[in-house]
Design a protein around this motif. Sequence first.
Motif, PDB file in Angstrom:
ATOM      1  N   THR A 137       0.824  -1.218   0.000  1.00 27.29           N
ATOM      2  CA  THR A 137       0.000   0.000   0.000  1.00 27.29           C
ATOM      3  C   THR A 137       0.855   1.263   0.000  1.00 27.29           C
ATOM      4  O   THR A 137       0.523   2.251  -0.663  1.00 27.29           O
ATOM      5  CB  THR A 137      -0.935   0.006   1.221  1.00 27.29           C
ATOM      6  N   PHE A 138       1.962   1.241   0.732  1.00 21.41           N
ATOM      7  CA  PHE A 138       2.770   2.448   0.912  1.00 21.41           C
ATOM      8  C   PHE A 138       4.199   2.240   0.417  1.00 21.41           C
ATOM      9  O   PHE A 138       4.742   1.131   0.497  1.00 21.41           O
ATOM     10  CB  PHE A 138       2.806   2.845   2.394  1.00 21.41           C
ATOM     11  N   ASP A 139       4.809   3.310  -0.058  1.00 19.40           N
ATOM     12  CA  ASP A 139       6.231   3.290  -0.406  1.00 19.40           C
ATOM     13  C   ASP A 139       7.056   3.161   0.866  1.00 19.40           C
ATOM     14  O   ASP A 139       6.686   3.719   1.917  1.00 19.40           O
ATOM     15  CB  ASP A 139       6.617   4.575  -1.140  1.00 19.40           C
ATOM     16  N   ASP A 140       8.184   2.478   0.783  1.00 17.61           N
ATOM     17  CA  ASP A 140       8.973   2.249   1.990  1.00 17.61           C
ATOM     18  C   ASP A 140       9.641   3.514   2.513  1.00 17.61           C
ATOM     19  O   ASP A 140      10.094   3.543   3.659  1.00 17.61           O
ATOM     20  CB  ASP A 140      10.002   1.140   1.781  1.00 17.61           C
ATOM     21  N   HIS A 141       9.699   4.574   1.668  1.00 15.33           N
ATOM     22  CA  HIS A 141      10.239   5.824   2.206  1.00 15.33           C
ATOM     23  C   HIS A 141       9.212   6.559   3.070  1.00 15.33           C
ATOM     24  O   HIS A 141       9.526   7.594   3.658  1.00 15.33           O
ATOM     25  CB  HIS A 141      10.728   6.754   1.077  1.00 15.33           C
ATOM     26  N   TYR A 142       7.997   5.980   3.171  1.00 18.66           N
ATOM     27  CA  TYR A 142       6.943   6.581   3.985  1.00 18.66           C
ATOM     28  C   TYR A 142       6.539   5.650   5.134  1.00 18.66           C
ATOM     29  O   TYR A 142       6.684   6.008   6.309  1.00 18.66           O
ATOM     30  CB  TYR A 142       5.744   6.904   3.091  1.00 18.66           C
ATOM     31  N   ILE A 143       6.051   4.474   4.822  1.00 16.18           N
ATOM     32  CA  ILE A 143       5.687   3.466   5.818  1.00 16.18           C
ATOM     33  C   ILE A 143       6.383   2.158   5.451  1.00 16.18           C
ATOM     34  O   ILE A 143       6.354   1.744   4.291  1.00 16.18           O
ATOM     35  CB  ILE A 143       4.159   3.214   5.860  1.00 16.18           C
ATOM     36  N   TYR A 144       6.979   1.512   6.428  1.00 16.18           N
ATOM     37  CA  TYR A 144       7.641   0.233   6.169  1.00 16.18           C
ATOM     38  C   TYR A 144       7.374  -0.703   7.343  1.00 16.18           C
ATOM     39  O   TYR A 144       7.607  -0.348   8.508  1.00 16.18           O
ATOM     40  CB  TYR A 144       9.141   0.415   5.996  1.00 16.18           C
ATOM     41  N   ALA A 145       6.840  -1.897   7.054  1.00 20.98           N
ATOM     42  CA  ALA A 145       6.538  -2.890   8.080  1.00 20.98           C
ATOM     43  C   ALA A 145       7.522  -4.043   8.014  1.00 20.98           C
ATOM     44  O   ALA A 145       7.959  -4.438   6.931  1.00 20.98           O
ATOM     45  CB  ALA A 145       5.114  -3.410   7.907  1.00 20.98           C
ATOM     46  N   MET A 146       7.849  -4.599   9.184  1.00 19.55           N
ATOM     47  CA  MET A 146       8.808  -5.684   9.257  1.00 19.55           C
ATOM     48  C   MET A 146       8.578  -6.471  10.547  1.00 19.55           C
ATOM     49  O   MET A 146       7.920  -5.996  11.472  1.00 19.55           O
ATOM     50  CB  MET A 146      10.234  -5.138   9.240  1.00 19.55           C
ATOM     51  N   ASP A 147       9.111  -7.689  10.603  1.00 21.88           N
ATOM     52  CA  ASP A 147       9.139  -8.436  11.857  1.00 21.88           C
ATOM     53  C   ASP A 147      10.558  -8.913  12.095  1.00 21.88           C
ATOM     54  O   ASP A 147      11.490  -8.491  11.397  1.00 21.88           O
ATOM     55  CB  ASP A 147       8.119  -9.566  11.863  1.00 21.88           C
ATOM     56  N   GLY A 148      10.743  -9.789  13.051  1.00 25.19           N
ATOM     57  CA  GLY A 148      12.091 -10.260  13.359  1.00 25.19           C
ATOM     58  C   GLY A 148      12.258 -10.467  14.850  1.00 25.19           C
ATOM     59  O   GLY A 148      11.412 -10.066  15.653  1.00 25.19           O
ATOM     60  N   ASP A 149      13.373 -11.088  15.218  1.00 29.57           N
ATOM     61  CA  ASP A 149      13.605 -11.433  16.612  1.00 29.57           C
ATOM     62  C   ASP A 149      14.287 -10.290  17.363  1.00 29.57           C
ATOM     63  O   ASP A 149      14.312  -9.145  16.902  1.00 29.57           O
ATOM     64  CB  ASP A 149      14.424 -12.721  16.701  1.00 29.57           C
ATOM     65  N   VAL A 150      14.850 -10.618  18.500  1.00 34.13           N
ATOM     66  CA  VAL A 150      15.467  -9.609  19.373  1.00 34.13           C
ATOM     67  C   VAL A 150      16.602  -8.872  18.665  1.00 34.13           C
ATOM     68  O   VAL A 150      16.813  -7.673  18.887  1.00 34.13           O
ATOM     69  CB  VAL A 150      15.982 -10.282  20.667  1.00 34.13           C
ATOM     70  N   SER A 151      17.334  -9.564  17.797  1.00 29.89           N
ATOM     71  CA  SER A 151      18.454  -8.911  17.102  1.00 29.89           C
ATOM     72  C   SER A 151      17.965  -7.776  16.202  1.00 29.89           C
ATOM     73  O   SER A 151      18.637  -6.749  16.061  1.00 29.89           O
ATOM     74  CB  SER A 151      19.228  -9.945  16.274  1.00 29.89           C
ATOM     75  N   VAL A 152      16.786  -7.952  15.600  1.00 30.63           N
ATOM     76  CA  VAL A 152      16.205  -6.879  14.775  1.00 30.63           C
ATOM     77  C   VAL A 152      15.808  -5.705  15.662  1.00 30.63           C
ATOM     78  O   VAL A 152      16.052  -4.543  15.323  1.00 30.63           O
ATOM     79  CB  VAL A 152      14.996  -7.399  13.978  1.00 30.63           C
ATOM     80  N   ASN A 153      15.198  -6.002  16.810  1.00 29.84           N
ATOM     81  CA  ASN A 153      14.848  -4.936  17.756  1.00 29.84           C
ATOM     82  C   ASN A 153      16.087  -4.138  18.165  1.00 29.84           C
ATOM     83  O   ASN A 153      16.052  -2.912  18.244  1.00 29.84           O
ATOM     84  CB  ASN A 153      14.205  -5.529  19.010  1.00 29.84           C
ATOM     85  N   THR A 154      17.171  -4.859  18.417  1.00 33.86           N
ATOM     86  CA  THR A 154      18.402  -4.202  18.858  1.00 33.86           C
ATOM     87  C   THR A 154      18.933  -3.249  17.785  1.00 33.86           C
ATOM     88  O   THR A 154      19.336  -2.116  18.088  1.00 33.86           O
ATOM     89  CB  THR A 154      19.469  -5.248  19.210  1.00 33.86           C
ATOM     90  N   LYS A 155      18.934  -3.699  16.536  1.00 35.75           N
ATOM     91  CA  LYS A 155      19.397  -2.835  15.444  1.00 35.75           C
ATOM     92  C   LYS A 155      18.526  -1.590  15.311  1.00 35.75           C
ATOM     93  O   LYS A 155      19.033  -0.484  15.104  1.00 35.75           O
ATOM     94  CB  LYS A 155      19.403  -3.614  14.129  1.00 35.75           C
ATOM     95  N   LEU A 156      17.225  -1.773  15.417  1.00 38.58           N
ATOM     96  CA  LEU A 156      16.318  -0.632  15.318  1.00 38.58           C
ATOM     97  C   LEU A 156      16.549   0.348  16.466  1.00 38.58           C
ATOM     98  O   LEU A 156      16.588   1.571  16.259  1.00 38.58           O
ATOM     99  CB  LEU A 156      14.866  -1.104  15.320  1.00 38.58           C
ATOM    100  N   LEU A 157      16.711  -0.167  17.674  1.00 37.71           N
ATOM    101  CA  LEU A 157      16.877   0.706  18.838  1.00 37.71           C
ATOM    102  C   LEU A 157      18.239   1.387  18.864  1.00 37.71           C
ATOM    103  O   LEU A 157      18.416   2.419  19.514  1.00 37.71           O
ATOM    104  CB  LEU A 157      16.661  -0.084  20.128  1.00 37.71           C
ATOM    105  N   ASP A 158      19.210   0.807  18.148  1.00 38.06           N
ATOM    106  CA  ASP A 158      20.518   1.462  18.034  1.00 38.06           C
ATOM    107  C   ASP A 158      20.455   2.674  17.106  1.00 38.06           C
ATOM    108  O   ASP A 158      21.311   3.559  17.169  1.00 38.06           O
ATOM    109  CB  ASP A 158      21.566   0.480  17.506  1.00 38.06           C
TER     110      ASP A 158
END
Length: 446
Positions: free
Chosen positions: A153-174
Amino acid sequence: MEQIQKQRDFFESQGTHDIYWRKARLRELQQAIKTNESALYEAFKHDLGKSQFEAYTTEIAIVYREIKYMLQNLDRLSLAKRVRTPWVLMGKRSEIRKQPRGNVLIMSPFNYPVQLSLVPLVGAIAAGNTAIVKLSEFTPSINQVLINMLNVTFDDHYIYAMDGDVSVNTKLLDASFDFIFFTGSPHVGKIVMRAASEHLTPVILELGGKSPAIVLDDAKIKAAAQKIIWGKLINTGQTCVAPDYVLVHESRYDDLVEAMKKAIESFYGQDIKNNRDYGRIVNETHAKRLRLIISDNKENIIYGGDSEGRYVAPTLLRDTILDDEIFGPILPIQTFKEIHEVKETIAKHPNPLALYLFTETEDHPLLNEVRFGGGIVNDTVLHLVNDRLPFGGVRTSGIGHYHGEHSFDAFSHVQGIMHSTSRSLPVMYPPYTSWYKRLKIIRKVF
């Protein structure tokens, strides 16, 4: 991550600022959900055992209501608001403006994966932000639908959805975001807040809490039992505002327990395990944790206690309150004699996210004597449905609030702007050689 910089660049281009553009994106989200409703129902059944009725009423319908509210009120919410200017600043005018925060991160949990990811997203879109939506890895079927829906529905430069484990959370929070909206456990909430502090990123934390249901001696017992059991067993107890334990006046204990047993069987019949309206625990790990609670308290079981795989039966326990939030279909019941015992019991546990008081006494003083996020008198959970009420916790049950106008405010930076003329105010300028006379004037004014 590449998407973070792309979203930051798009936001800086002012691409999200136009109100009509934001409304168009909300309508696109609304249509995308409608298109994917059938797929979501199948995914809910697979991941959480949810019936279509429960999936719609507790997840999808709430998102539709939030979108409808924003479409109807966005013009008003985004207007600058004139405020009074002190007469000593004569010739100036003042206003409050709400600006988008920027590039935001929304982190949602497994228990209500649609509602708790998309309701914050509606607020982010309405307020003019870009967003990355991080879904819990525990609901893979639902995630597949949501990720495909949002990223198509949306371009990734606007809205982007993803999942993943704790390592993905860590990268995002960094990474550095302009705002983080997190829903989950207090333990992970502390990790999010600690990571956000490294970038001085503001946060809203929607956390859990041991929410009590309090049944006073003047309560309507049958109605109280039905409402408590319904609030406890929707989503198989995996609800952050579910009644975590019951405090009942000692004179009504027996009546309440019997009414609760009847309510359970009225809702789900004798063969609860095979009732299509009764869901499942999200995974075997969480089910095992609940089975251990039941095993440790088997002498206190007054109803239920069965379990197999991801199925955990509705279970009532007497005379025990657990230290941690249960997050499952296990309901401890404890009696009290005096109202001060209720306050003392609540104070021993983390701050409630919700409080449910059953009484025929109007404006009972207990509502002002206990700290809690929000709640209802003579019902459970349904305060979430009113988009004109703020939803959020206090201290250990959360920081900040959202829903409706409060969501728009949560995802906005509130600016104070003053407009002045070119006329000067020389009494305030140096040199202060005649300061004594000036100070006499200023003291009179201020």
